[in-house]
Motif scaffolding. Structure first.
Motif, mmCIF file in Angstrom:
data_model
loop_
_atom_site.group_PDB
_atom_site.id
_atom_site.type_symbol
_atom_site.label_atom_id
_atom_site.label_comp_id
_atom_site.label_asym_id
_atom_site.label_seq_id
_atom_site.Cartn_x
_atom_site.Cartn_y
_atom_site.Cartn_z
ATOM 1 N N GLY A 23 7.874 -0.313 7.255
ATOM 2 C CA GLY A 23 6.746 -0.529 6.343
ATOM 3 C C GLY A 23 6.721 0.408 5.149
ATOM 4 N N ALA A 24 6.995 1.676 5.396
ATOM 5 C CA ALA A 24 6.964 2.647 4.293
ATOM 6 C C ALA A 24 8.138 2.421 3.343
ATOM 7 C CB ALA A 24 6.990 4.072 4.850
ATOM 8 N N THR A 25 9.281 2.064 3.904
ATOM 9 C CA THR A 25 10.467 1.784 3.082
ATOM 10 C C THR A 25 10.217 0.579 2.179
ATOM 11 O OG1 THR A 25 11.897 2.625 4.850
ATOM 12 C CG2 THR A 25 12.926 1.203 3.185
ATOM 13 N N MET A 26 9.650 -0.465 2.757
ATOM 14 C CA MET A 26 9.372 -1.678 1.979
ATOM 15 C C MET A 26 8.362 -1.385 0.876
ATOM 16 S SD MET A 26 9.261 -4.369 5.173
ATOM 17 C CE MET A 26 9.059 -5.882 4.225
ATOM 18 N N ALA A 27 7.295 -0.650 1.224
ATOM 19 C CA ALA A 27 6.258 -0.320 0.230
ATOM 20 C C ALA A 27 6.837 0.526 -0.895
ATOM 21 C CB ALA A 27 5.101 0.412 0.905
ATOM 22 N N ARG A 28 7.706 1.459 -0.532
ATOM 23 C CA ARG A 28 8.308 2.330 -1.556
ATOM 24 C C ARG A 28 9.155 1.535 -2.541
ATOM 25 N NH1 ARG A 28 13.119 6.905 -0.868
ATOM 26 N NH2 ARG A 28 14.067 6.420 -2.869
ATOM 27 N N TYR A 29 10.075 0.726 -2.017
ATOM 28 C CA TYR A 29 10.961 0.027 -2.941
ATOM 29 C C TYR A 29 10.214 -1.025 -3.747
ATOM 30 C CZ TYR A 29 14.870 2.693 -1.280
ATOM 31 O OH TYR A 29 15.701 3.740 -1.006
ATOM 32 N N ALA A 30 9.223 -1.659 -3.136
ATOM 33 C CA ALA A 30 8.410 -2.616 -3.891
ATOM 34 C C ALA A 30 7.665 -1.891 -5.015
ATOM 35 C CB ALA A 30 7.431 -3.329 -2.963
ATOM 36 N N ALA A 31 7.092 -0.717 -4.710
ATOM 37 C CA ALA A 31 6.350 0.047 -5.718
ATOM 38 C C ALA A 31 7.265 0.516 -6.839
ATOM 39 C CB ALA A 31 5.663 1.251 -5.069
ATOM 40 N N GLU A 32 8.529 0.787 -6.498
ATOM 41 C CA GLU A 32 9.478 1.245 -7.515
ATOM 42 C C GLU A 32 10.044 0.103 -8.350
ATOM 43 O OE1 GLU A 32 11.037 5.254 -5.132
ATOM 44 O OE2 GLU A 32 12.452 3.615 -5.514
ATOM 45 N N GLY A 33 9.679 -1.121 -8.007
ATOM 46 C CA GLY A 33 10.116 -2.260 -8.816
ATOM 47 C C GLY A 33 11.334 -2.982 -8.295
ATOM 48 N N LEU A 224 14.007 8.604 4.966
ATOM 49 C CA LEU A 224 13.174 8.313 3.796
ATOM 50 C C LEU A 224 11.789 8.904 3.969
ATOM 51 C CD1 LEU A 224 15.586 6.504 3.248
ATOM 52 C CD2 LEU A 224 14.015 4.766 2.383
ATOM 53 N N ASP A 225 11.393 9.691 3.000
ATOM 54 C CA ASP A 225 10.082 10.334 3.021
ATOM 55 C C ASP A 225 9.017 9.272 2.735
ATOM 56 O OD1 ASP A 225 7.780 11.720 2.562
ATOM 57 O OD2 ASP A 225 8.632 13.105 1.087
ATOM 58 N N GLY A 226 8.170 9.026 3.723
ATOM 59 C CA GLY A 226 7.191 7.950 3.574
ATOM 60 C C GLY A 226 5.780 8.438 3.301
ATOM 61 N N ALA A 227 5.625 9.743 3.029
ATOM 62 C CA ALA A 227 4.281 10.316 2.905
ATOM 63 C C ALA A 227 3.394 9.527 1.940
ATOM 64 C CB ALA A 227 4.374 11.776 2.472
ATOM 65 N N ARG A 228 3.954 9.154 0.806
ATOM 66 C CA ARG A 228 3.148 8.443 -0.203
ATOM 67 C C ARG A 228 2.771 7.042 0.238
ATOM 68 N NH1 ARG A 228 5.865 8.762 -6.035
ATOM 69 N NH2 ARG A 228 4.074 7.425 -6.532
ATOM 70 N N TYR A 229 3.495 6.502 1.204
ATOM 71 C CA TYR A 229 3.307 5.092 1.576
ATOM 72 C C TYR A 229 2.747 4.920 2.988
ATOM 73 C CZ TYR A 229 5.932 4.778 -2.660
ATOM 74 O OH TYR A 229 6.317 4.926 -3.966
#
Ligand code: ZN
Length: 290
Positions: A23-33, A224-229
């Motif tokens: 979940g955090a990985t998906m949110a991160r890459y989606a947020a990064e475009g 992968l650091d997921g803190a933000r997500y």
């Protein structure tokens, strides 16, 4: 390579596996475009239902859990910011096979009974259309032995191979070679520390073998650091309310055994070039623009 050139494909067995594992990985890459594509292989029709008021959805009652879980998965993807959600072969093409050893394993329409090459064909079509540089799936044991997870692994790895072969079903699109393939992992030390914290708070905790993809720490290639997500991940997991109960930094499945909700996510690189740092902090490390 700019973020918009990045394309990540994840192959999962049931709705909820993606949010728990990535979940955090998906949110991160989606947020990064980046373009994030999720392929889910079954609707999870065989799952147990946690909320008593939804008990009628279960396979042995009205058998409408699969359709309901499409809604949960759609809501979860909204929380993660992921727009491209697909079901292998279309929704309901492959039915949930249930846990290993149950009679559902023998249903002719279940994913466990699927012809791997035929199922892989559906995924090859997606791969050749989306042209991902990175593929994420499970190990050959499916992370923890569930037949649908094992089959998702087989289908993903076969499709990875077949998609790159220009002679294999050219009508599905021009051949595409995925640069890197990862299996989702949880480092044993991280899990054990989390289970210890869970035990201080909850009467029952998960066993190590209930948690998919646990390996000795040294097998982990990417962290992968997921803190933000973490908030997005928790919200996505809550969206799967028939399957998951979330409480703070912990969650439980229908067996009511608690485990840590890990914001950081971990991977083993099984194909393709490793980035210069180990552990890698980015699944696209070392990938050239194409
Ligand atoms: Zn699953």
């Amino acid at each position: 390579m700019t973020a918009a050139d990045r394309r990540l494909l994840l192959v999962h067995a049931h709705p909820d596996d993606e949010s728990i594992g990535n979940g955090a990985t998906m949110a991160r890459y989606a947020a990064e475009g980046a373009q994030v594509t999720l392929v889910t292989c079954t609707l999870g029709e065989g799952g147990e239902v946690i909320p008593p008021e939804l008990a009628e959805l279960a396979a042995d009652r009205t058998d409408s859990l699969g359709e309901y879980r499409i809604g949960e998965l759609t809501a979860a993807m909204r929380e993660l910011g992921v727009a491209d959600l697909r079901f292998l072969g279309g929704p309901g093409r492959y039915r949930d096979s249930g846990m290993m050893g149950v009679p559902d394993n023998d249903r002719p329409d279940c994913f466990w009974q699927a012809d791997v090459a035929e199922a892989a064909g559906h995924l090859v079509e997606v791969i050749r259309e989306v042209r991902p540089q990175v593929l994420v799936t499970y190990d050959e044991h499916g992370g923890y032995g569930h037949p649908d997870h094992i089959q998702a692994h087989r289908v993903a790895m076969r499709a990875h191979q077949l998609a790159a072969d220009p002679d294999w079903r050219p009508e599905l699109g021009p051949a595409w070679r995925i640069t890197k393939v990862y299996w989702t992992r949880v480092p044993r030390s991280v899990l054990l520390a989390g289970l210890e914290q869970a035990a201080a708070r909850f009467p029952l905790v998960a066993a190590e073998q209930d948690v998919p993809g646990v390996v000795p720490d040294e097998l982990v290639d990417a962290a992968l650091d997921g803190a933000r997500y973490a908030g997005h991940k928790a919200a996505a997991m809550r969206a799967h309310a028939t399957q998951i109960t979330v409480d703070g930094g912990f969650f439980a499945l229908s067996n009511d055994r608690w485990q840590p909700l890990l914001a950081d996510e971990y991977y083993q690189l099984v194909h393709g070039p490793a980035g210069s740092a180990r552990p890698e902090r980015d699944l696209f490390a070392g990938v050239e623009v194409r």
